[in-house]
Design a protein around this motif. Structure first.
Motif, PDB file in Angstrom:
ATOM      1  N   ASP A  35      -0.180   3.655  13.165  1.00 56.08           N
ATOM      2  CA  ASP A  35      -0.694   4.570  12.142  1.00 56.08           C
ATOM      3  C   ASP A  35      -2.144   4.984  12.478  1.00 56.08           C
ATOM      4  O   ASP A  35      -2.991   4.123  12.724  1.00 56.08           O
TER       5      ASP A  35
ATOM      6  N   THR B 284       2.327   9.671  10.792  1.00 55.51           N
ATOM      7  CA  THR B 284       1.559   8.657  10.072  1.00 55.51           C
ATOM      8  C   THR B 284       2.417   8.115   8.928  1.00 55.51           C
ATOM      9  O   THR B 284       3.545   8.560   8.739  1.00 55.51           O
TER      10      THR B 284
ATOM     11  N   VAL C  57       6.423   4.317  12.902  1.00 60.45           N
ATOM     12  CA  VAL C  57       4.983   4.081  12.783  1.00 60.45           C
ATOM     13  C   VAL C  57       4.744   2.713  12.140  1.00 60.45           C
ATOM     14  O   VAL C  57       5.387   2.377  11.145  1.00 60.45           O
TER      15      VAL C  57
END
Ligand SMILES: Cc1ncc(COP(=O)(O)O)c(C=O)c1O
Length: 450
Positions: free
Chosen positions: A159, A172, A198
């Protein structure tokens, strides 16, 4: 607006007036440039520099550059790592000059490529190397090879990572932990959750959950995050990452493009990491476009054995100019003569000096920020405690405050990177250069405190 915001806007206004008054020639070029360069710049990010227009460079040498208005600057941005070797280091310039006169690109190998690969293998511990012109391309190629040899569709990233303009990496986590396009992601080809998993940095449990699904071809990580400020790994994180990748049949790619700052063999050598792939870009050509990725013997063999000779130029890996004679001459000279062990010792000592200077100002003024260092790269950030992951680092960011600090430094003749608050040391940087930043930072923090 709060009182602090009004005060910051006033401080920025004063710095902008001083900036404009001191730089009539840059201003003139900026106005002229807008006719044919969107934003007056040849590459869109260059609009992000603080100030009403960018500083146009006349010449750069070592750790300094002079703008078209004749102002000398200490360059702590160093092309956001592209010039970590210092601007135009003598050995690289000599090698490049000689090679330019002997042929720039023939799509045939040269001896320099052999020596450059030998040196990369010695430093980073993986034996089989390929060259590209950018770290972005290197990462793209690594992802393709990983999908190809594993037969798996997904890429795992951290992230708030950044790995160049790589589609899979612009993902993200939203507040509910779902994979979404990163803010600012332009024209994603498919929704990012189709290609990407992520996880927060430093979160071993999240890694385990993500990898146990069995669909991840490659985990692509910086060994320490550097693109949302510096976020260091917690003890045991890398050992767990390596073990989990092995256990779940996922390749581990370590992107050392920025973290090469940690030492002559990046974090891979400094921390004894054992990746399947190492990516390194930007720095290694001393400013000449070049990047590379290195593979273990096993991975390189899996690739070679599974790609038909007839198809090798149409598989999406490689490029006409990649591995050209000029770039590889630059890499050879930069690695063997410029970014040497002795150079890293000098650069790291200066980063310690920079960090101590910033910490001294923070302590003396009671400013609740922190400063972190990784080898010859250092950075301050606007939280008292170092962040554990990218989301924490992003939450502590303050773009307006950053713009003020960068513009104030620029007016004092010190260039910081336009992204967060990074300072990088080159072999040519001196203690005086570092102290110039400390003096500017003292003044900035004083002005902020009123
Ligand atoms: C970790 C990392 N990887 C890859 C890249 C991409 O490099 P380039 O822009 O030269 O392709 C960057 C650029 O900042 C980076 O920080």
């Amino acid at each position: 607006m709060t009182i602090e915001q009004v005060r910051l806007a006033d401080l920025i206004g004063a710095e902008e007036r001083a900036f404009t008054a001191a730089r009539p020639r840059s201003r003139e070029l900026a106005v002229r440039a807008r006719a044919h360069l969107p934003g007056g710049v040849p590459m869109s990010w260059m609009v992000k520099w603080p100030g009403p227009f960018p500083v146009y460079v006349a010449r750069a040498a070592g750790a300094h550059f002079t703008c078209v208005d004749g102002i000398d600057h200490v360059d702590l941005c160093l092309g956001d790592t592209g010039a970590m070797s210092g601007h135009s280091p003598a050995a690289t310039v000599a090698a490049v000059r000689e090679q330019v006169g002997r042929g720039v690109t023939a799509m045939l190998p040269t001896e320099d490529a052999v020596v450059a690969a030998e040196e990369l293998a010695r430093r980073f511990g993986v034996p089989q190397w390929q060259f590209t012109l950018s770290a972005t391309d290197a990462n793209r190629h690594v992802i393709r090879y990983a999908r190809h040899v594993t037969g798996r569709p997904k890429v795992l990233v951290v992230d708030y990572c950044y790995h160049g303009s790589v589609d899979e990496a612009f993902a993200t986590l939203d507040p509910d932990g779902r994979v979404v396009a990163r803010r600012g992601n332009l024209g994603p080809p498919v929704p990012p959750e189709v290609t990407t998993v992520v996880v927060p940095f430093n979160d071993v449990a999240a890694l385990e959950r993500a990898l146990s699904a069995g669909d991840v071809a490659v985990a692509l990580l910086e060994p320490a995050m550097t693109n949302i400020g510096i976020v260091l790994p917690e003890p045991g994180y890398h050992a767990a990452l390596r073990d989990l990748c092995t256990e779940h049949g996922t390749l581990l790619a370590i992107d050392e493009t920025h973290t090469f700052c940690a030492g002559p063999g990046g974090c891979t050598a400094a921390w004894g990491l054992a990746p399947d792939v190492v990516v390194v870009g930007k720095t290694i050509g001393g400013g000449i476009p070049a990047a590379a990725f290195g593979m273990t013997a096993d991975l390189a063999a899996r690739v070679t054995e599974s790609v038909e000779l007839e198809d090798v130029d149409v598989g999406g890996v490689g490029g006409t100019l990649a591995g050209n004679a000029l770039s590889t001459a630059a890499v050879r000279a930069t690695l063997t003569e410029v970014l040497t062990d002795a150079a890293f010792a000098h650069m790291t000592a200066l980063a310690v000096r920079w960090t101590d200077g910033v910490q001294g100002v923070l302590d003396a003024s009671g400013t609740p920020w922190h400063v972190t260092r990784l080898g010859c790269r250092a950075e301050y950030a606007f939280s008292a405690e170092p962040p554990r992951d990218g989301a924490e680092a992003a939450a502590a960011d303050d773009f307006a405050l950053q713009q003020y600090l960068h513009l104030q430094a620029l007016n004092a003749g010190v260039l910081l990177t336009p992204f967060h608050n990074m300072a990088l040391m080159s072999p040519a940087t001196t203690a005086d250069d570092v102290d110039r930043h400390t003096a500017a930072f003292t003044a900035a923090v004083g002005a902020l405190a009123g």
